[in-house]
Design an enzyme around this catalytic site. Structure first.
Site, PDB file in Angstrom:
ATOM      1  N   CYS A  45     -27.365 -60.577   3.575  1.00 36.80           N
ATOM      2  CA  CYS A  45     -27.476 -60.417   5.036  1.00 36.80           C
ATOM      3  C   CYS A  45     -28.864 -60.822   5.519  1.00 36.80           C
ATOM      4  O   CYS A  45     -29.007 -61.429   6.592  1.00 36.80           O
ATOM      5  CB  CYS A  45     -27.207 -58.970   5.428  1.00 36.80           C
ATOM      6  SG  CYS A  45     -25.554 -58.418   5.003  1.00 36.80           S
TER       7      CYS A  45
HETATM    8  C1  BEZ Z   1     -25.718 -58.404   0.849  1.00 42.38           C
HETATM    9  O1  BEZ Z   1     -25.910 -58.687   2.019  1.00 42.38           O
HETATM   10  O2  BEZ Z   1     -26.426 -58.826  -0.038  1.00 42.38           O
HETATM   11  C2  BEZ Z   1     -24.563 -57.523   0.477  1.00 42.38           C
HETATM   12  C3  BEZ Z   1     -24.128 -56.550   1.343  1.00 42.38           C
HETATM   13  C4  BEZ Z   1     -23.081 -55.722   0.981  1.00 42.38           C
HETATM   14  C5  BEZ Z   1     -22.472 -55.892  -0.250  1.00 42.38           C
HETATM   15  C6  BEZ Z   1     -22.907 -56.913  -1.101  1.00 42.38           C
HETATM   16  C7  BEZ Z   1     -23.954 -57.735  -0.746  1.00 42.38           C
END
Ligand code: BEZ
Length: 211
Positions: A45
């Site tokens: 994210c």
């Molecule tokens: C991420 O943004 O890295 C992420 C968020 C939730 C679950 C897995 C990865």
């Protein structure tokens, strides 16, 4: 029932990093992209939000406002914004909705309980000036989106909204388009004065009409 293409995008009022957003009013007469991400302070994210910030001028060129969302509270968004700027080199420059009550996530069916029953998946909704949903894409949490692809789709949506063309596989701005089958050859002669190629009766290509 889940939102589908052609439905009116639900309106809402929700807090964001840029203050309270009244969604339809915020979009005005332009295009909008509402996209969710699963959680603050997560790696994928963080990269996505930095990339959308970098691409903001490209969205603006297309008269499109971008609005992000996660179910975390506003205080977390604000704290995380510093990390986005520090690690991605681009500060958050668009509103990120705080949706701890899941109001917007539920309206847009962004929580897919068999994937995760509390966090949103990576949803993308493109909304036209008529407030209708033009595109829906869903990615899992583990896969970061390609926002160059979202720009490409936006180019196609904006073109096909105004001309009787469709865009072929892997099309990019500037490339030849397809004349929609509903247009007769006689009408195609008038609508596409630069001409067209008739490869099959149903497969006719022409230069991008708005260039
Ligand atoms: C991420 O943004 O890295 C992420 C968020 C939730 C679950 C897995 C990865």
């Amino acid at each position: 029932m889940a939102l589908q293409l052609g439905d009116t995008a639900p309106d809402f009022e929700q807090d964001s990093t840029e203050g309270k957003i009244k969604f339809h009013e915020y979009l005005g007469n332009g295009w909008g992209i509402l996209f969710s991400h699963p959680k603050d302070f997560t790696p994928v994210c963080t990269t996505e939000l930095g990339e959308v910030a970098r691409l903001k001028p490209e969205f603006e060129k297309r008269n499109t406002k971008v609005v992000g969302l996660s179910v975390d509270p506003l205080a977390d968004h604000k704290a995380w914004a510093g990390d986005i700027k520090e690690t991605q080199g681009h500060a958050l420059n668009f509103p990120l909705l705080a949706d701890p009550d899941r109001k917007v996530s539920n309206l847009y069916n962004m929580i897919h309980p068999n994937a995760n029953d509390t966090l949103t998946v990576r949803s993308v909704f493109v909304i036209g000036p008529d407030k209708k949903v033009k595109l829906i894409i869903t990615y899992p949490a583990s896969t970061g989106r390609n926002f160059e692809e979202i720009l490409r789709v936006l180019d196609s949506l904006q073109l096909t909204a105004n001309y009787k063309v469709a865009t072929p596989v892997n099309w990019k701005h500037g490339e030849d388009c397809i004349i929609v089958p509903a247009v007769s050859d006689a009408d195609a002669d008038k609508l596409f004065p630069k001409g067209y190629k008739k490869i099959k009766p149903y497969l006719r290509t022409t230069k991008q009409p708005n260039l």
